[in-house]
Every structure is written in structure tokens, then in C-alpha cells.
Design a protein around this motif. Structure first.
Motif, short mmCIF file in Angstrom:
data_model
loop_
_atom_site.label_atom_id
_atom_site.label_comp_id
_atom_site.label_asym_id
_atom_site.label_seq_id
_atom_site.Cartn_x
_atom_site.Cartn_y
_atom_site.Cartn_z
N LYS A 171 0.83 -1.21 0.00
CA LYS A 171 0.00 0.00 0.00
C LYS A 171 0.86 1.25 0.00
N SER A 231 1.87 4.97 1.27
CA SER A 231 1.96 5.43 2.66
C SER A 231 0.71 6.24 3.03
N THR A 232 0.52 6.44 4.31
CA THR A 232 -0.69 7.13 4.78
C THR A 232 -0.76 8.59 4.33
N ASP A 233 0.37 9.16 3.91
CA ASP A 233 0.31 10.52 3.37
C ASP A 233 -0.06 10.52 1.89
N ARG A 265 -4.44 3.24 -1.46
CA ARG A 265 -5.29 3.31 -0.27
C ARG A 265 -5.74 4.72 0.06
N GLY A 296 -4.85 8.76 1.10
CA GLY A 296 -3.95 9.30 2.11
C GLY A 296 -4.49 10.58 2.70
N THR A 297 -3.66 11.26 3.45
CA THR A 297 -4.08 12.48 4.12
C THR A 297 -4.47 13.58 3.12
N HIS A 356 -10.22 3.08 3.92
CA HIS A 356 -9.11 3.85 4.50
C HIS A 356 -9.07 5.28 3.97
N GLY A 357 -7.91 5.73 3.47
CA GLY A 357 -7.78 7.11 3.01
C GLY A 357 -8.62 7.42 1.79
N LYS A 365 -11.85 7.38 5.85
CA LYS A 365 -12.22 6.44 6.92
C LYS A 365 -13.72 6.40 7.21
#
Length: 183
Positions: free
Chosen positions: A12, A14-16, A60, A62-63, A95-96, A100
Motif C-alpha cells: 500500500k 503510505s498514509t500521506d 489506499r 492518504g491524508t 481507508h484514506g 475512513k
């Protein structure tokens, strides 16, 4: 570890929202590695892997928001191609990509279905947070308070919603195959 698995492995972003860490992980997993581990007899040994050619990117979100749209998929495919990696991409509909909010998963999937219907060959599948009952419940809780079929981790869409989402994707795939056969 992924370089030694004899199965497809998804990485995946990254969350950013950056895909660079996943692309780097895919590149690393493609090649053989050696590391200290435990052999089948329980002894410390050097474990050798052969590399895993079956890795793929999972978008996914991200922010900075979702990344399932056609432009994000095209950019990701271009980066993968430049890195000489598999350009097949999976989209995480949660997720992103939904900030959420599990109820937005059908929106993400509808966008992916539209891309599939119009012939986007980079998309290979989706991930859906799904369970029998929508939402999630707190855990731990007394056993008699738990709802059977409801997640205790990530919030999920319920089974009827999952069924409708998968039907939409199947219809898009059938439409794409019919379009390809006609040309």
C-alpha cells in the motif's frame, strides 16, 4: 520477507498518499535476499529468498485525499513502468480513499468500475472492508453485548452492500470484455 513468499503481495501507498515507499518495497521484494532466521529444525541459519515477481501496488488514499481516480491510477502506473515493475494496481475502497468513512466505499468502487468499463487495463482488483453487519463495535465488550458479524476493527459495509458493489464491478468487467471483443 515478501521476497521469499510464493504468492502475490500487495504494497500500500503510505498514509500521506505517497506511492514511493510502496514502489521501493516492490523493487526490493523482486530481488533475492539473505537474512538471519530460523530453519525447519529450529536452528539459527541464513535464510535465502529467490525474489517475488508477483508484487503489486495497492492505492489506499492518504491524508491528501483519495487516489482511486483515473488520473491517480495513470500516474501510479507510469511510475511503476518507469521503475520496471508490474503496472497492475489494486484499489483499497476504504481507508484514506474514503476518509475512513466506510459508507463511502461504494463511491470509490463506482469510480473504479467506470474505469474498468472504459478499458483501464492497469486495474486488477479492489479491497473492500466487508462483514455481515455494517459498522464496527467496541472491543473488548461483554460477550453478550457483541453483535455477531460486526467488525471489532475497521468499520465495514454490510453483506447486501458488498453484494451490490461486487455485482457492479462484475458488470463493468463484463462490459469491458465485450468492448474488447468487439474491437
Amino acid at each position: 520477507m515478501a521476497s521469499g513468499l510464493s504468492m502475490p503481495v500487495g504494497f500500500k501507498n503510505s498514509t500521506d498518499g505517497s506511492i514511493a515507499p510502496a514502489v521501493n518495497a516492490m523493487s526490493a521484494a523482486l530481488h533475492p535476499h539473505r537474512f538471519l532466521g530460523i530453519d525447519s529444525e529450529g536452528q539459527v541459519s541464513i535464510v535465502s529468498t529467490t525474489g517475488n515477481p508477483d508484487c503489486h501496488l495497492v492505492l489506499r488514499g492518504g491524508t491528501n485525499g483519495p487516489n482511486y481516480d483515473a488520473e491517480s491510477v495513470a500516474i501510479a502506473a507510469r511510475v511503476l513502468q518507469q521503475s520496471e515493475l508490474c503496472t497492475r494496481i489494486m484499489v483499497d475502497c476504504s481507508h484514506g480513499n474514503t476518509q475512513k468513512d466506510f459508507r463511502r466505499q461504494p463511491v470509490a468502487l463506482a469510480n473504479v468500475a467506470t474505469q474498468v468499463r472504459t478499458g483501464n487495463s492497469h486495474l486488477m482488483g479492489v479491497m473492500i472492508e466487508s462483514n455481515l453487519v455494517a459498522g464496527k463495535q467496541p472491543f473488548p465488550a461483554p460477550r453478550h453485548q457483541l453483535v455477531y458479524g460486526q467488525s471489532i476493527t475497521d468499520a465495514c459495509v454490510d453483506f447486501p452492500t458488498t453484494h451490490a458493489m461486487l455485482r457492479e464491478l462484475a458488470e463493468a468487467a463484463a462490459s469491458m470484455h465485450a468492448l474488447a471483443a468487439a474491437s
